[in-house]
Design a protein around this motif. Structure first.
Motif, PDB file in Angstrom:
ATOM      1  N   TYR A  77       0.920  -1.335  -0.130  1.00 37.50           N
ATOM      2  CA  TYR A  77      -0.061   0.338   0.378  1.00 37.50           C
ATOM      3  C   TYR A  77       0.734   0.933   0.230  1.00 37.50           C
ATOM      4  CZ  TYR A  77      -3.546   3.023   1.560  1.00 37.50           C
ATOM      5  OH  TYR A  77      -4.703   4.079   1.373  1.00 37.50           O
ATOM      6  N   VAL A  83       2.504   1.958  -3.637  1.00 33.61           N
ATOM      7  CA  VAL A  83       1.755   2.634  -4.473  1.00 33.61           C
ATOM      8  C   VAL A  83       1.161   3.686  -4.363  1.00 33.61           C
ATOM      9  CG1 VAL A  83      -0.877   1.881  -5.709  1.00 33.61           C
ATOM     10  CG2 VAL A  83       0.752  -0.091  -5.258  1.00 33.61           C
ATOM     11  N   HIS A 119       4.514   5.740  -5.191  1.00 32.44           N
ATOM     12  CA  HIS A 119       4.099   6.238  -6.678  1.00 32.44           C
ATOM     13  C   HIS A 119       3.302   6.771  -6.939  1.00 32.44           C
ATOM     14  CE1 HIS A 119       4.359   5.179 -10.902  1.00 32.44           C
ATOM     15  NE2 HIS A 119       3.161   5.314 -10.652  1.00 32.44           N
ATOM     16  N   TYR A 120       2.087   7.233  -6.586  1.00 39.48           N
ATOM     17  CA  TYR A 120       0.659   8.551  -7.133  1.00 39.48           C
ATOM     18  C   TYR A 120       1.550   9.802  -6.594  1.00 39.48           C
ATOM     19  CZ  TYR A 120      -2.398   5.004  -8.227  1.00 39.48           C
ATOM     20  OH  TYR A 120      -3.332   3.438  -9.332  1.00 39.48           O
ATOM     21  N   HIS A 136      -6.926   1.114 -11.546  1.00 37.24           N
ATOM     22  CA  HIS A 136      -5.348   0.353 -11.657  1.00 37.24           C
ATOM     23  C   HIS A 136      -5.461  -0.614 -10.415  1.00 37.24           C
ATOM     24  CE1 HIS A 136      -3.516   4.610 -12.621  1.00 37.24           C
ATOM     25  NE2 HIS A 136      -4.324   3.979 -13.659  1.00 37.24           N
ATOM     26  N   TRP A 178      -2.784  -2.597  -9.295  1.00 37.61           N
ATOM     27  CA  TRP A 178      -1.134  -3.279  -8.891  1.00 37.61           C
ATOM     28  C   TRP A 178      -0.671  -4.113  -8.192  1.00 37.61           C
ATOM     29  CZ3 TRP A 178       1.770   0.973  -9.969  1.00 37.61           C
ATOM     30  CH2 TRP A 178       1.636   2.596 -10.241  1.00 37.61           C
ATOM     31  N   VAL A 195       2.460  -6.064  -5.903  1.00 38.62           N
ATOM     32  CA  VAL A 195       3.478  -5.941  -5.745  1.00 38.62           C
ATOM     33  C   VAL A 195       4.039  -7.417  -4.426  1.00 38.62           C
ATOM     34  CG1 VAL A 195       5.150  -4.918  -3.814  1.00 38.62           C
ATOM     35  CG2 VAL A 195       2.928  -3.646  -4.760  1.00 38.62           C
ATOM     36  N   VAL A 233       7.082  -3.135  -7.890  1.00 42.71           N
ATOM     37  CA  VAL A 233       5.806  -3.884  -8.344  1.00 42.71           C
ATOM     38  C   VAL A 233       6.622  -4.541  -9.222  1.00 42.71           C
ATOM     39  CG1 VAL A 233       4.377  -2.820 -10.202  1.00 42.71           C
ATOM     40  CG2 VAL A 233       4.692  -1.518  -8.152  1.00 42.71           C
ATOM     41  N   PHE A 285       1.500  -4.061 -13.056  1.00 44.86           N
ATOM     42  CA  PHE A 285       0.113  -3.394 -12.879  1.00 44.86           C
ATOM     43  C   PHE A 285      -0.780  -3.601 -14.403  1.00 44.86           C
ATOM     44  CE2 PHE A 285      -1.329   0.403 -15.446  1.00 44.86           C
ATOM     45  CZ  PHE A 285      -1.742   1.414 -14.368  1.00 44.86           C
TER      46      PHE A 285
END
Length: 130
Positions: A5, A8, A11-12, A103, A105, A107, A112, A115
């Motif tokens: 979590y 990701v 990443h955002y 999206h 994901w 992991v 990652v 995707f």
């Protein structure tokens, strides 16, 4: 070690800052990145270099102000789901685009591995049509 979590979410956050290096810091060298059929970058791209070339560079060239706005992030352990909207204006047609997107994901081991994008490709195609 950071959770899937957190990876990701980071990443955002990096995407919001337009920090490509940080976006791919936790992406595996053999990541399988799938853009939905009917989307401008459709297909499965393997490895960060291919994702940058075949997805992010293409979107940047074809769309002005392209961005993903995250609404919520769903924690499913090794599977994390991002739900939100794409926003952009097509450079050739001048038409705006706003579409819902999900999206998914995967992991594992702090990286990652997969995707997959799900979106309304018809609305994207309409923005691309003169």
């Amino acid at each position: 070690m950071r959770t899937p979590y957190q990876i990701v979410a980071d990443h955002y956050a990096a995407s919001d800052r337009h920090d490509l290096a940080a976006m791919f810091a936790d992406v595996a060298n053999d990541v399988q990145w799938t853009e939905m059929a009917g989307f401008p970058c459709a297909g499965t791209h393997v490895g960060p270099a291919q994702v940058v070339e075949k997805v992010f560079q293409v979107l940047g060239a074809e769309w002005e102000g392209y961005r993903f706005v995250l609404e919520r992030l769903v924690d499913g352990g090794d599977t994390v789901v991002g739900i939100g909207d794409y926003h952009a204006r097509h450079r050739k047609t001048g038409k705006p685009m706003q579409v819902r997107v999900t999206h998914v994901w995967q992991v594992q081991g702090g990286k990652v591995r997969r995707f997959e994008q799900f979106t309304d490709t018809l609305l994207v195609a309409r923005a691309m049509q003169p």
